[in-house]
Structure formats: structure tokens, C-alpha cells
Design a protein around this motif. Structure first.
Motif, PDB file in Angstrom:
ATOM      1  N   ARG A 270      -4.767  -0.849   5.157  1.00 54.47           N
ATOM      2  CA  ARG A 270      -5.847  -1.574   4.253  1.00 54.47           C
ATOM      3  C   ARG A 270      -7.232  -0.872   4.596  1.00 54.47           C
ATOM      4  NH1 ARG A 270      -9.090  -6.420   5.047  1.00 54.47           N
ATOM      5  NH2 ARG A 270      -9.434  -7.214   2.961  1.00 54.47           N
ATOM      6  N   LEU A 271      -7.893  -0.570   3.311  1.00 52.60           N
ATOM      7  CA  LEU A 271      -9.153   0.149   3.347  1.00 52.60           C
ATOM      8  C   LEU A 271     -10.259  -1.017   3.248  1.00 52.60           C
ATOM      9  CD1 LEU A 271      -8.352   3.121   1.006  1.00 52.60           C
ATOM     10  CD2 LEU A 271      -8.061   2.881   3.834  1.00 52.60           C
ATOM     11  N   ALA A 272     -10.410  -1.459   4.309  1.00 48.17           N
ATOM     12  CA  ALA A 272     -11.628  -2.759   4.257  1.00 48.17           C
ATOM     13  C   ALA A 272     -12.841  -2.184   3.641  1.00 48.17           C
ATOM     14  CB  ALA A 272     -11.665  -3.265   5.898  1.00 48.17           C
ATOM     15  N   GLY A 273     -13.639  -3.270   3.050  1.00 47.46           N
ATOM     16  CA  GLY A 273     -14.808  -3.156   2.828  1.00 47.46           C
ATOM     17  C   GLY A 273     -15.047  -2.637   1.332  1.00 47.46           C
ATOM     18  N   THR A 280     -12.814   4.393  -7.001  1.00 46.99           N
ATOM     19  CA  THR A 280     -12.411   5.341  -7.685  1.00 46.99           C
ATOM     20  C   THR A 280     -11.643   6.308  -6.681  1.00 46.99           C
ATOM     21  OG1 THR A 280     -14.340   6.605  -7.258  1.00 46.99           O
ATOM     22  CG2 THR A 280     -14.500   5.324  -9.369  1.00 46.99           C
ATOM     23  N   VAL A 281     -10.533   6.996  -6.934  1.00 46.12           N
ATOM     24  CA  VAL A 281      -9.760   7.993  -6.112  1.00 46.12           C
ATOM     25  C   VAL A 281     -10.006   9.456  -6.289  1.00 46.12           C
ATOM     26  CG1 VAL A 281      -7.564   8.361  -4.984  1.00 46.12           C
ATOM     27  CG2 VAL A 281      -8.251   6.224  -5.727  1.00 46.12           C
ATOM     28  N   ASP A 282     -10.670  10.051  -5.760  1.00 44.34           N
ATOM     29  CA  ASP A 282     -10.586  11.801  -5.717  1.00 44.34           C
ATOM     30  C   ASP A 282      -9.891  12.452  -4.863  1.00 44.34           C
ATOM     31  OD1 ASP A 282     -11.308  14.407  -6.393  1.00 44.34           O
ATOM     32  OD2 ASP A 282     -13.481  14.098  -5.865  1.00 44.34           O
ATOM     33  N   GLU A 283      -8.626  12.540  -4.957  1.00 48.65           N
ATOM     34  CA  GLU A 283      -7.830  13.228  -4.131  1.00 48.65           C
ATOM     35  C   GLU A 283      -7.394  12.106  -2.808  1.00 48.65           C
ATOM     36  OE1 GLU A 283      -8.583  17.256  -3.168  1.00 48.65           O
ATOM     37  OE2 GLU A 283      -8.034  18.085  -5.391  1.00 48.65           O
ATOM     38  N   ASN A 284      -7.902  12.546  -1.800  1.00 43.57           N
ATOM     39  CA  ASN A 284      -7.652  11.714  -0.538  1.00 43.57           C
ATOM     40  C   ASN A 284      -9.032  11.065  -0.247  1.00 43.57           C
ATOM     41  OD1 ASN A 284      -4.934  12.169  -0.563  1.00 43.57           O
ATOM     42  ND2 ASN A 284      -5.079  13.162   1.537  1.00 43.57           N
ATOM     43  N   VAL A 285      -9.909  10.811  -1.143  1.00 44.21           N
ATOM     44  CA  VAL A 285     -11.338  10.261  -0.987  1.00 44.21           C
ATOM     45  C   VAL A 285     -11.265   8.923  -1.869  1.00 44.21           C
ATOM     46  CG1 VAL A 285     -13.768  10.265  -1.100  1.00 44.21           C
ATOM     47  CG2 VAL A 285     -12.358  12.422  -0.339  1.00 44.21           C
ATOM     48  N   ILE A 286     -11.390   7.805  -1.198  1.00 41.09           N
ATOM     49  CA  ILE A 286     -11.439   6.589  -1.782  1.00 41.09           C
ATOM     50  C   ILE A 286     -12.802   5.735  -1.611  1.00 41.09           C
ATOM     51  CG2 ILE A 286     -10.256   4.101  -2.033  1.00 41.09           C
ATOM     52  CD1 ILE A 286      -8.503   6.826  -0.296  1.00 41.09           C
ATOM     53  N   VAL A 290     -20.255   2.538  -2.681  1.00 40.40           N
ATOM     54  CA  VAL A 290     -21.000   2.231  -1.302  1.00 40.40           C
ATOM     55  C   VAL A 290     -20.194   2.625  -0.152  1.00 40.40           C
ATOM     56  CG1 VAL A 290     -22.092   0.182  -0.106  1.00 40.40           C
ATOM     57  CG2 VAL A 290     -22.077   0.210  -2.708  1.00 40.40           C
ATOM     58  N   ASN A 291     -18.948   2.093   0.068  1.00 48.56           N
ATOM     59  CA  ASN A 291     -18.166   2.377   1.072  1.00 48.56           C
ATOM     60  C   ASN A 291     -17.278   3.484   0.675  1.00 48.56           C
ATOM     61  OD1 ASN A 291     -19.232   0.374   3.063  1.00 48.56           O
ATOM     62  ND2 ASN A 291     -18.617  -0.970   1.659  1.00 48.56           N
ATOM     63  N   GLU A 292     -16.870   4.333   1.688  1.00 49.43           N
ATOM     64  CA  GLU A 292     -15.990   5.333   1.299  1.00 49.43           C
ATOM     65  C   GLU A 292     -14.963   5.552   2.583  1.00 49.43           C
ATOM     66  OE1 GLU A 292     -17.336   9.081  -0.437  1.00 49.43           O
ATOM     67  OE2 GLU A 292     -16.825  10.168   1.343  1.00 49.43           O
ATOM     68  N   TRP A 293     -13.696   5.898   2.138  1.00 50.55           N
ATOM     69  CA  TRP A 293     -12.663   6.225   3.021  1.00 50.55           C
ATOM     70  C   TRP A 293     -12.094   7.591   2.802  1.00 50.55           C
ATOM     71  CZ3 TRP A 293     -10.455   2.996   7.190  1.00 50.55           C
ATOM     72  CH2 TRP A 293     -10.902   1.675   7.068  1.00 50.55           C
ATOM     73  N   GLN A 294     -11.877   8.315   3.956  1.00 50.03           N
ATOM     74  CA  GLN A 294     -11.131   9.611   3.719  1.00 50.03           C
ATOM     75  C   GLN A 294      -9.694   9.312   4.370  1.00 50.03           C
ATOM     76  OE1 GLN A 294     -12.813  13.056   3.196  1.00 50.03           O
ATOM     77  NE2 GLN A 294     -10.954  13.923   2.977  1.00 50.03           N
ATOM     78  N   THR A 307      -9.872   7.179   7.658  1.00 46.63           N
ATOM     79  CA  THR A 307     -11.028   6.978   8.628  1.00 46.63           C
ATOM     80  C   THR A 307     -12.201   6.653   7.509  1.00 46.63           C
ATOM     81  OG1 THR A 307     -11.623   9.330   8.499  1.00 46.63           O
ATOM     82  CG2 THR A 307     -10.328   8.292  10.233  1.00 46.63           C
ATOM     83  N   LYS A 308     -12.861   5.379   7.823  1.00 44.42           N
ATOM     84  CA  LYS A 308     -14.294   5.087   7.014  1.00 44.42           C
ATOM     85  C   LYS A 308     -15.335   5.987   7.407  1.00 44.42           C
ATOM     86  CE  LYS A 308     -16.501   0.819   5.660  1.00 44.42           C
ATOM     87  NZ  LYS A 308     -16.740  -0.650   5.839  1.00 44.42           N
ATOM     88  N   GLN A 309     -15.744   6.536   6.190  1.00 41.07           N
ATOM     89  CA  GLN A 309     -17.064   7.547   6.605  1.00 41.07           C
ATOM     90  C   GLN A 309     -18.482   6.779   6.508  1.00 41.07           C
ATOM     91  OE1 GLN A 309     -15.967  10.802   6.510  1.00 41.07           O
ATOM     92  NE2 GLN A 309     -14.169   9.637   6.682  1.00 41.07           N
TER      93      GLN A 309
END
Length: 309
Positions: A270-273, A280-286, A290-294, A307-309
């Protein structure tokens, strides 16, 4: 058609043996080796080396090399692994298809000659692990899938197929399931299908999951109204207000129910926040702006893929 294939490095030999082979017998390469001056076939270090005492290693060269089998030539004779092929064998009229050597002088599975009369020009690979010549359905070891109706046989994804009367699952564990009405194979997910409206996993009926809310998310991950599953086993990560019927794919491995967002490539994370409505999804960047997960492509034991960036 020419016999084609890349030559693999000598990955299963010791450094000393590899050096000796390269220097003394430059044309002897994997899956062949020279031991005490004698040519041997050996596809892996944990398998016995098969001596080819009647073949001089200095006259031997590799024509095709793969983990399933190798083809070599000495003088005017070709060899499939350690077995001499008929004198009429011509690599220009042969095909290497997975575990099969297909030619006008015979078809071989792992270099064992097939006893079935095969139309070699029509022989082709279907989805793994099925093959066909238009008259029979074959498995990788050369066996015929008995009872299969070639005219209606269809493969879906990996390890699964069906014809007008039966569903087939073929792996180390195999099953043939007769049906009356319909078969629906979840191509994206490994091993899942509905047969006559009942859920099956790897060819066995599964009554634990709810068929009406079942959804296929990735190769290993599925879900129903009770939660996520990995290869059919419950995975304890879910939010109480999740509506499985609303789960939608945002990309191949990112899903959302409109409230929460998950990365589901290997295990659900689960990608919190994140604001699901803005993701939006750019390959493995979600990202939601405001918040971003890799997220990565591989998973190490005990570590998250994202991991949350």
C-alpha cells in the motif's frame, strides 16, 4: 530453415577446465567439454558428463548451444547432445524450438527421437509448455497430451489451455478437468481459471475465494472481497473500507479502488499518502503531484519494493 542459436559461455566448468578447453580445443564449448583428452557432453555441473569416446575433440565444433540441448559436428557427423544424428541431417533444414530439434530426418525432444509421426514443417511452440504440429499437442519432454482436440485447443498465459471438452493445467502438478459450459482463464495471473463458473487454482477447485468478487491483479497477486492473495494464499494487507469491485489498474502493477493505491508486482504494497484521484504512474514512479513513491523491479527478503521519496 537454418538451425540458429547463441553459444553460451562455459558457465558450469571450473576455471582451470575452462582455460584448458579454450586453449587446447577452441571449438569445444558449452554444453561440451574435454576431460583427460576425451570429449564429453555435460549441460550442468550437477549432471553426469557423458563421454563421447569415438569423437576426436580436435575435430569437434559446436553448431548450436542452449540449456535444453546442444548440437555439434565432427567430420561429417552431427550430434544432438551425445547422440549421433542420421547422416542425412542438414542443419539448414532444421529448427531449434525450446527443447525440440525438428528436422526432416526426425524430431527430437531433449535429443531423444520421437516415435510419433510428426509434421516437422508445421511444428511450433504454443504458450509454455505446449507445442503442436497441427495433428498432436506435445509437452516439452516429447509426450503427447492424450485426448486433446487439436482443432479447438487454445493456450492462455502459461501452463493453462482448454479445448472443446477439457481444461488443462500442466506443471510439476498437472490436471485435466472436463467441463460442460465454459472455461475462462485469467491470463495475467498464474494458475487461475473459472470452469463452469467455479474458481480453480492450478487445476483444483477453490471454494475459499469468492468467485463473484475475484479479480486478477498480476502474475502472483489476486483479490476478492476478503483481501489479497499471493499464489492462492491470503496476504494480510487490506483496508477495511476497500471495495474490490472498484479496483482498477492504473498501470501493469499499480491498482486503486479510488481511495487507496497499491503496488502489486510481487506482493501487494500500500502506497500511503497518495490522493488516488490524482495519481499518475511513470514506469515505477507513482505520484499524486504532492507525494511520490518509487518502486523497484525486484524484491529482497524482508524489504519493501517501494520507498516514499
Amino acid at each position: 530453415m537454418a538451425l540458429i542459436g547463441g553459444v553460451f559461455g562455459i558457465v558450469h566448468l571450473s576455471a582451470i577446465a575452462a582455460e584448458k578447453t579454450a586453449v587446447t580445443y577452441s571449438n569445444v564449448k558449452y554444453p561440451y567439454k574435454v576431460i583427460d583428452g576425451v570429449l564429453h557432453y555435460q549441460s550442468a555441473a550437477n549432471l553426469p558428463a557423458v563421454p563421447m569416446k569415438n569423437v576426436k575433440p580436435e575435430s569437434f565444433s559446436v553448431v548450436y548451444s542452449d540449456t535444453a540441448f546442444g548440437v555439434g559436428k565432427a567430420n561429417d557427423t552431427y550430434y544432438c547432445n551425445a547422440t549421433a544424428l542420421p547422416k542425412a541431417f542438414n542443419p539448414e533444414n532444421a529448427k531449434a524450438i525450446d527443447s525440440y530439434l525438428v528436422s526432416e530426418v526426425g524430431t527430437y525432444a531433449y535429443c531423444n527421437k520421437m516415435t510419433v509421426n510428426i509434421d516437422w514443417k508445421k511444428f511450433e511452440a504454443l504458450d509454455f509448455p505446449f507445442f503442436s504440429d497441427g495433428k498432436h499437442i506435445f509437452m516439452r519432454d516429447g509426450s503427447v497430451l492424450k485426448g486433446a482436440d487439436v482443432a479447438t485447443f487454445q493456450t492462455k498465459g502459461t501452463n493453462q489451455a482448454f479445448d472443446k471438452k477439457h481444461y488443462y493445467f500442466r506443471e510439476s502438478h498437472s490436471a485435466i478437468v472436463p467441463y460442460k459450459k465454459s472455461v475462462n482463464i485469467f491470463e495475467q495471473c498464474f494458475g487461475w481459471a473459472t470452469i463452469d463458473d467455479a474458481l480453480y487454482y492450478r487445476g483444483e477447485k477453490n471454494s475459499e475465494l469468492d468467485a463473484s468478487t475475484f479479480t486478477c491483479l498480476s502474475f502472483s497477486v489476486t483479490a476478492d472481497k476478503k483481501g489479497f492473495y499471493i499464489y492462492g494464499k491470503p496476504f494480510p494487507i487490506f483496508t477495511a473500507d476497500t471495495d474490490v469491485k472498484n479496483l482498477k489498474a492504473l498501470s501493469d502493477y499499480v491498482v486503486s479502488d479510488g481511495k487507496s493505491v497499491w503496488f502489486v508486482k510481487i506482493e501487494p504494497e500500500r502506497l500511503a499518502g497518495l490522493d488516488a484521484s490524482k495519481v499518475t504512474v511513470d514506469e515505477n514512479v507513482i505520484s499524486d503531484g504532492v507525494n511520490e513513491w518509487q518502486c523497484g523491479d525486484f524484491k529482497s527478503p524482508g524489504e519493501a519494493m517501494c520507498t516514499k521519496q
